[in-house]
Design a protein around this motif. Structure first.
Motif, short mmCIF file in Angstrom:
data_model
loop_
_atom_site.label_atom_id
_atom_site.label_comp_id
_atom_site.label_asym_id
_atom_site.label_seq_id
_atom_site.Cartn_x
_atom_site.Cartn_y
_atom_site.Cartn_z
N MET A 81 0.86 -1.19 0.00
CA MET A 81 0.00 0.00 0.00
C MET A 81 0.90 1.24 0.00
N HIS A 82 0.58 2.19 -0.86
CA HIS A 82 1.29 3.48 -0.91
C HIS A 82 0.35 4.57 -0.41
N ASP A 83 0.79 5.30 0.61
CA ASP A 83 -0.01 6.37 1.20
C ASP A 83 0.49 7.72 0.69
N TYR A 84 -0.36 8.40 -0.09
CA TYR A 84 -0.02 9.72 -0.62
C TYR A 84 -0.83 10.81 0.08
N SER A 85 -0.93 10.74 1.39
CA SER A 85 -1.67 11.76 2.15
C SER A 85 -0.91 13.08 2.19
N ASN A 86 0.31 13.10 1.67
CA ASN A 86 1.12 14.32 1.64
C ASN A 86 0.87 15.15 0.38
N ARG A 87 -0.07 14.76 -0.44
CA ARG A 87 -0.37 15.47 -1.69
C ARG A 87 -1.52 16.47 -1.49
N ASN A 88 -1.65 17.39 -2.44
CA ASN A 88 -2.77 18.34 -2.40
C ASN A 88 -4.10 17.61 -2.56
N PHE A 89 -4.12 16.54 -3.36
CA PHE A 89 -5.30 15.70 -3.54
C PHE A 89 -4.92 14.31 -3.04
N PRO A 90 -5.03 14.07 -1.72
CA PRO A 90 -4.49 12.85 -1.12
C PRO A 90 -5.21 11.57 -1.58
N PHE A 91 -4.43 10.50 -1.67
CA PHE A 91 -4.99 9.20 -2.05
C PHE A 91 -4.13 8.08 -1.48
N THR A 92 -4.71 6.89 -1.48
CA THR A 92 -4.03 5.67 -1.07
C THR A 92 -4.10 4.71 -2.25
N GLU A 93 -2.95 4.10 -2.59
CA GLU A 93 -2.89 3.29 -3.79
C GLU A 93 -2.45 1.86 -3.45
N TYR A 118 -9.51 7.75 -3.09
CA TYR A 118 -9.34 9.20 -3.08
C TYR A 118 -9.93 9.73 -1.78
N ASN A 119 -9.08 10.21 -0.90
CA ASN A 119 -9.49 10.57 0.46
C ASN A 119 -10.51 11.70 0.51
N ASP A 120 -10.34 12.73 -0.31
CA ASP A 120 -11.22 13.91 -0.22
C ASP A 120 -12.60 13.68 -0.84
N THR A 121 -12.69 12.76 -1.81
CA THR A 121 -13.97 12.56 -2.50
C THR A 121 -14.69 11.30 -2.04
N LYS A 180 -18.27 5.93 -1.21
CA LYS A 180 -18.45 5.59 0.21
C LYS A 180 -19.57 6.39 0.86
N GLU A 181 -19.70 7.67 0.47
CA GLU A 181 -20.73 8.52 1.09
C GLU A 181 -22.13 8.03 0.73
N ASN A 182 -22.35 7.70 -0.54
CA ASN A 182 -23.67 7.25 -0.99
C ASN A 182 -23.84 5.74 -0.90
N LYS A 183 -22.77 5.03 -0.56
CA LYS A 183 -22.78 3.57 -0.48
C LYS A 183 -23.28 2.97 -1.79
N TRP A 184 -22.65 3.40 -2.90
CA TRP A 184 -23.12 3.02 -4.23
C TRP A 184 -21.96 2.53 -5.10
N LEU A 185 -22.17 1.39 -5.76
CA LEU A 185 -21.21 0.82 -6.71
C LEU A 185 -21.67 1.13 -8.12
N PHE A 186 -20.73 1.44 -9.02
CA PHE A 186 -21.14 1.75 -10.40
C PHE A 186 -19.97 1.68 -11.36
N ASN A 187 -20.30 1.52 -12.63
CA ASN A 187 -19.35 1.66 -13.73
C ASN A 187 -20.13 1.86 -15.02
N ASN A 188 -19.42 2.07 -16.11
CA ASN A 188 -20.08 2.23 -17.41
C ASN A 188 -19.35 1.41 -18.47
N ILE A 189 -18.82 0.27 -18.05
CA ILE A 189 -18.14 -0.63 -18.97
C ILE A 189 -18.75 -2.02 -18.84
N LYS A 190 -18.25 -2.95 -19.64
CA LYS A 190 -18.76 -4.31 -19.65
C LYS A 190 -18.75 -4.92 -18.25
#
Length: 184
Positions: A68-80, A106-109, A137-147
């Motif tokens: 796991m890579h933690d990029y919480s030090n970025r302007n738009f923080p994320f974990t990869e 994506y931590n902020d979204t 996570k906020e809406n507890k919803w899974l989605f995509n627009n591919i096969k």
């Protein structure tokens, strides 16, 4: 006389310090580039991650990943999770499992993006197969627009696009494709 010599020593120290700073400054391209590289480094890296989430002494989730890579030090923080992720979610005696070759949170979204051989195996024996899946996570919803393919004990549904709440009680494949037997 001592005051003049003290001021003279102070002046010499200031000049020596200034000269040291002046000559130690370096605008070498590689040095400046390395500063940018370090700024892009993760704040932390975890190997062989086995994270368990409990609530009131009950195991609710278990996250497994080789790295796991933690990029919480970025302007738009994320974990990869570059090397894949497995997530076991427990509801009482039932266990649902999510597999993916790659994941990013994506931590902020509060959006989770899973990619590559994404499989969600539900305790109800329903299984979703796709190449990319988002989770809000906020809406507890899974989605995509591919096969996507949704297999249950009674049927297999193929289509382009998937929408569902997080417990799959409202799961639907969009733009359904394939052959269907119709009785009149």
């Amino acid at each position: 006389m001592k005051a003049k010599s003290f001021k003279y020593i102070q002046l010499n120290l200031v000049i020596a310090l200034a000269m040291t700073l002046f000559f130690s400054c370096n605008n070498d391209y590689n040095t400046v580039n390395n500063i940018d590289v370090l700024a892009n480094e993760p704040a932390g890296i975890a190997d062989s991650l086995n994270l368990k989430y409990t609530d009131s002494t009950f195991l609710k989730a278990n996250l497994l990943s080789p790295k796991m890579h933690d990029y919480s030090n970025r302007n738009f923080p994320f974990t990869e999770f570059r090397e894949g992720v497995i997530l076991h979610i427990y509801e009482g005696n039932e266990k649902n499992t999510v597999f993916a070759d790659y994941g990013i949170v994506y931590n902020d979204t509060d959006i989770i993006d899973l990619r590559g051989n994404v499989i969600i195996a539900m305790s109800t024996k329903d299984t979703l197969f796709t190449e990319q899946l988002y989770y809000n996570k906020e809406n507890k919803w899974l989605f995509n627009n591919i096969k996507a393919t949704l297999k249950s004990k009674d049927y297999v549904t193929n289509g382009v696009g998937f929408d569902s709440n997080d417990d799959f009680t409202n799961a639907q494949i969009l733009e359904v494709t394939g052959q269907f037997a119709v009785t009149e």
